[in-house]
Write a protein that holds these residues in place. Structure first.
Motif, PDB file in Angstrom:
ATOM      1  N   ASN A  78       0.876  -1.162   0.000  1.00  0.00           N
ATOM      2  CA  ASN A  78       0.000   0.000   0.000  1.00  0.00           C
ATOM      3  C   ASN A  78       0.912   1.209   0.000  1.00  0.00           C
ATOM      4  O   ASN A  78       1.668   1.411   0.950  1.00  0.00           O
ATOM      5  N   GLY A  79       0.867   1.977  -1.078  1.00  0.00           N
ATOM      6  CA  GLY A  79       1.774   3.107  -1.136  1.00  0.00           C
ATOM      7  C   GLY A  79       1.356   4.147  -2.129  1.00  0.00           C
ATOM      8  O   GLY A  79       0.477   3.930  -2.964  1.00  0.00           O
ATOM      9  N   HIS A  80       2.021   5.286  -2.032  1.00  0.00           N
ATOM     10  CA  HIS A  80       1.709   6.420  -2.886  1.00  0.00           C
ATOM     11  C   HIS A  80       2.985   7.164  -3.231  1.00  0.00           C
ATOM     12  O   HIS A  80       3.890   7.271  -2.401  1.00  0.00           O
ATOM     13  N   VAL A  81       3.020   7.679  -4.456  1.00  0.00           N
ATOM     14  CA  VAL A  81       4.119   8.527  -4.902  1.00  0.00           C
ATOM     15  C   VAL A  81       3.525   9.887  -5.207  1.00  0.00           C
ATOM     16  O   VAL A  81       2.611  10.004  -6.025  1.00  0.00           O
ATOM     17  N   GLY A  82       4.020  10.915  -4.535  1.00  0.00           N
ATOM     18  CA  GLY A  82       3.527  12.271  -4.750  1.00  0.00           C
ATOM     19  C   GLY A  82       4.030  12.849  -6.059  1.00  0.00           C
ATOM     20  O   GLY A  82       4.970  12.336  -6.668  1.00  0.00           O
ATOM     21  N   ALA A  83       3.416  13.937  -6.483  1.00  0.00           N
ATOM     22  CA  ALA A  83       3.824  14.607  -7.717  1.00  0.00           C
ATOM     23  C   ALA A  83       5.278  15.057  -7.658  1.00  0.00           C
ATOM     24  O   ALA A  83       5.950  15.136  -8.680  1.00  0.00           O
ATOM     25  N   ASP A  84       5.789  15.309  -6.441  1.00  0.00           N
ATOM     26  CA  ASP A  84       7.184  15.717  -6.282  1.00  0.00           C
ATOM     27  C   ASP A  84       8.137  14.530  -6.197  1.00  0.00           C
ATOM     28  O   ASP A  84       9.331  14.692  -6.024  1.00  0.00           O
ATOM     29  N   GLY A  85       7.585  13.295  -6.296  1.00  0.00           N
ATOM     30  CA  GLY A  85       8.411  12.093  -6.253  1.00  0.00           C
ATOM     31  C   GLY A  85       8.554  11.475  -4.875  1.00  0.00           C
ATOM     32  O   GLY A  85       9.157  10.414  -4.733  1.00  0.00           O
ATOM     33  N   SER A  86       7.998  12.116  -3.844  1.00  0.00           N
ATOM     34  CA  SER A  86       8.107  11.549  -2.498  1.00  0.00           C
ATOM     35  C   SER A  86       7.321  10.247  -2.420  1.00  0.00           C
ATOM     36  O   SER A  86       6.239  10.123  -2.965  1.00  0.00           O
ATOM     37  N   VAL A  87       7.899   9.264  -1.743  1.00  0.00           N
ATOM     38  CA  VAL A  87       7.316   7.930  -1.663  1.00  0.00           C
ATOM     39  C   VAL A  87       7.078   7.552  -0.215  1.00  0.00           C
ATOM     40  O   VAL A  87       7.922   7.784   0.642  1.00  0.00           O
ATOM     41  N   GLY A  88       5.932   6.921   0.021  1.00  0.00           N
ATOM     42  CA  GLY A  88       5.619   6.358   1.320  1.00  0.00           C
ATOM     43  C   GLY A  88       4.923   5.025   1.102  1.00  0.00           C
ATOM     44  O   GLY A  88       3.956   4.953   0.340  1.00  0.00           O
ATOM     45  N   LEU A  89       5.439   3.958   1.695  1.00  0.00           N
ATOM     46  CA  LEU A  89       4.888   2.625   1.492  1.00  0.00           C
ATOM     47  C   LEU A  89       4.747   1.865   2.798  1.00  0.00           C
ATOM     48  O   LEU A  89       5.540   2.040   3.719  1.00  0.00           O
ATOM     49  N   THR A  90       3.764   0.991   2.834  1.00  0.00           N
ATOM     50  CA  THR A  90       3.678  -0.023   3.865  1.00  0.00           C
ATOM     51  C   THR A  90       3.519  -1.358   3.153  1.00  0.00           C
ATOM     52  O   THR A  90       2.872  -1.436   2.107  1.00  0.00           O
ATOM     53  N   VAL A  91       4.134  -2.385   3.711  1.00  0.00           N
ATOM     54  CA  VAL A  91       4.067  -3.716   3.119  1.00  0.00           C
ATOM     55  C   VAL A  91       3.723  -4.699   4.225  1.00  0.00           C
ATOM     56  O   VAL A  91       4.280  -4.639   5.315  1.00  0.00           O
ATOM     57  N   ASN A  92       2.792  -5.598   3.915  1.00  0.00           N
ATOM     58  CA  ASN A  92       2.418  -6.654   4.850  1.00  0.00           C
ATOM     59  C   ASN A  92       2.567  -7.994   4.152  1.00  0.00           C
ATOM     60  O   ASN A  92       2.197  -8.125   2.985  1.00  0.00           O
ATOM     61  N   ASN A  93       3.115  -8.953   4.881  1.00  0.00           N
ATOM     62  CA  ASN A  93       3.248 -10.306   4.371  1.00  0.00           C
ATOM     63  C   ASN A  93       3.147 -11.245   5.565  1.00  0.00           C
ATOM     64  O   ASN A  93       4.108 -11.402   6.313  1.00  0.00           O
ATOM     65  N   GLY A  94       1.964 -11.804   5.742  1.00  0.00           N
ATOM     66  CA  GLY A  94       1.744 -12.637   6.914  1.00  0.00           C
ATOM     67  C   GLY A  94       1.817 -11.784   8.159  1.00  0.00           C
ATOM     68  O   GLY A  94       1.167 -10.757   8.252  1.00  0.00           O
ATOM     69  N   THR A  95       2.649 -12.172   9.114  1.00  0.00           N
ATOM     70  CA  THR A  95       2.781 -11.410  10.352  1.00  0.00           C
ATOM     71  C   THR A  95       3.845 -10.326  10.266  1.00  0.00           C
ATOM     72  O   THR A  95       3.989  -9.534  11.192  1.00  0.00           O
ATOM     73  N   ALA A  96       4.581 -10.271   9.174  1.00  0.00           N
ATOM     74  CA  ALA A  96       5.630  -9.265   9.016  1.00  0.00           C
ATOM     75  C   ALA A  96       5.067  -8.027   8.326  1.00  0.00           C
ATOM     76  O   ALA A  96       4.263  -8.122   7.412  1.00  0.00           O
ATOM     77  N   SER A  97       5.500  -6.865   8.781  1.00  0.00           N
ATOM     78  CA  SER A  97       5.119  -5.624   8.119  1.00  0.00           C
ATOM     79  C   SER A  97       6.314  -4.690   8.112  1.00  0.00           C
ATOM     80  O   SER A  97       7.184  -4.763   8.976  1.00  0.00           O
ATOM     81  N   GLY A  98       6.347  -3.832   7.109  1.00  0.00           N
ATOM     82  CA  GLY A  98       7.467  -2.919   6.980  1.00  0.00           C
ATOM     83  C   GLY A  98       7.039  -1.600   6.389  1.00  0.00           C
ATOM     84  O   GLY A  98       5.904  -1.456   5.915  1.00  0.00           O
ATOM     85  N   THR A  99       7.941  -0.648   6.419  1.00  0.00           N
ATOM     86  CA  THR A  99       7.688   0.675   5.858  1.00  0.00           C
ATOM     87  C   THR A  99       8.871   1.096   5.012  1.00  0.00           C
ATOM     88  O   THR A  99       9.986   0.606   5.185  1.00  0.00           O
TER      89      THR A  99
END
Length: 129
Positions: free
Chosen positions: A71-92
Motif C-alpha cells: 500500500n503506497g503512494h508517490v507524490g507529484a514531487d516524487g516523495s514515496v511512502g509505502l507499507t508492506v504486509n506479508n503474513g505477520t511481518a510488516s514494513g515501511t
C-alpha cells in the motif's frame, strides 16, 4: 519467515526520496520500476530485487513474494511512502523518485533495515494495466 519479512521490507523500501521538482505533472512517475533493497542491519537476506508499477501515484507490486500486500503512494514531487504486509511481518519505506531513478530507506520492525534504489525499467508495460 525471515525470507517473507525481507520481501515485505523490499516492497516497503521501493520508493524512497531523492529529488524531483515540486511542480511535476501527475503521472510523471508512471511506469514499471526495478527496485533493489540492500540490508544494512538485522536478520534479512543481503539483497532483494522487485518489480513495481506506478500509475497515477499508486504503487502496485508486480513481482515479489506470494501473499505480499503493498500500500503506497508517490507524490507529484516524487516523495514515496509505502507499507508492506506479508503474513505477520510488516514494513515501511520512504524516499523519493526522480525522472528515471530513486532511493530511500526501509525497515521491518526491529528485524532488519537498509536502503533501496530504483530504476525505471519499462513505462509502456506498466501504464497498460
Amino acid at each position: 519467515m525471515i525470507k517473507l519479512t525481507a520481501v515485505a521490507a523490499l516492497a516497503a523500501g521501493l520508493f524512497l526520496p531523492l529529488c524531483a521538482p515540486a511542480s511535476a505533472e501527475p503521472g510523471t512517475h508512471n511506469g514499471r520500476w526495478s527496485v533493489e533493497l540492500v540490508t544494512e542491519t538485522g536478520l534479512c537476506s543481503a539483497r532483494y530485487t522487485y518489480a513495481l508499477a506506478i500509475r497515477e501515484g499508486h504503487v502496485q507490486l508486480i513481482s515479489g513474494a506470494a501473499g505480499a500486500q503493498v500500500n503506497g503512494h508517490v507524490g507529484a514531487d516524487g516523495s514515496v511512502g509505502l507499507t508492506v504486509n506479508n503474513g505477520t511481518a510488516s514494513g515501511t519505506g520512504t524516499g523519493r523518485l526522480r525522472a528515471g531513478s530513486g532511493a530511500g530507506t526501509w525497515k521491518v520492525s526491529s528485524l532488519c533495515s537498509g536502503h533501496w534504489t530504483a530504476r525505471r525499467s519499462d513505462t509502456r508495460t506498466a501504464q497498460a494495466y
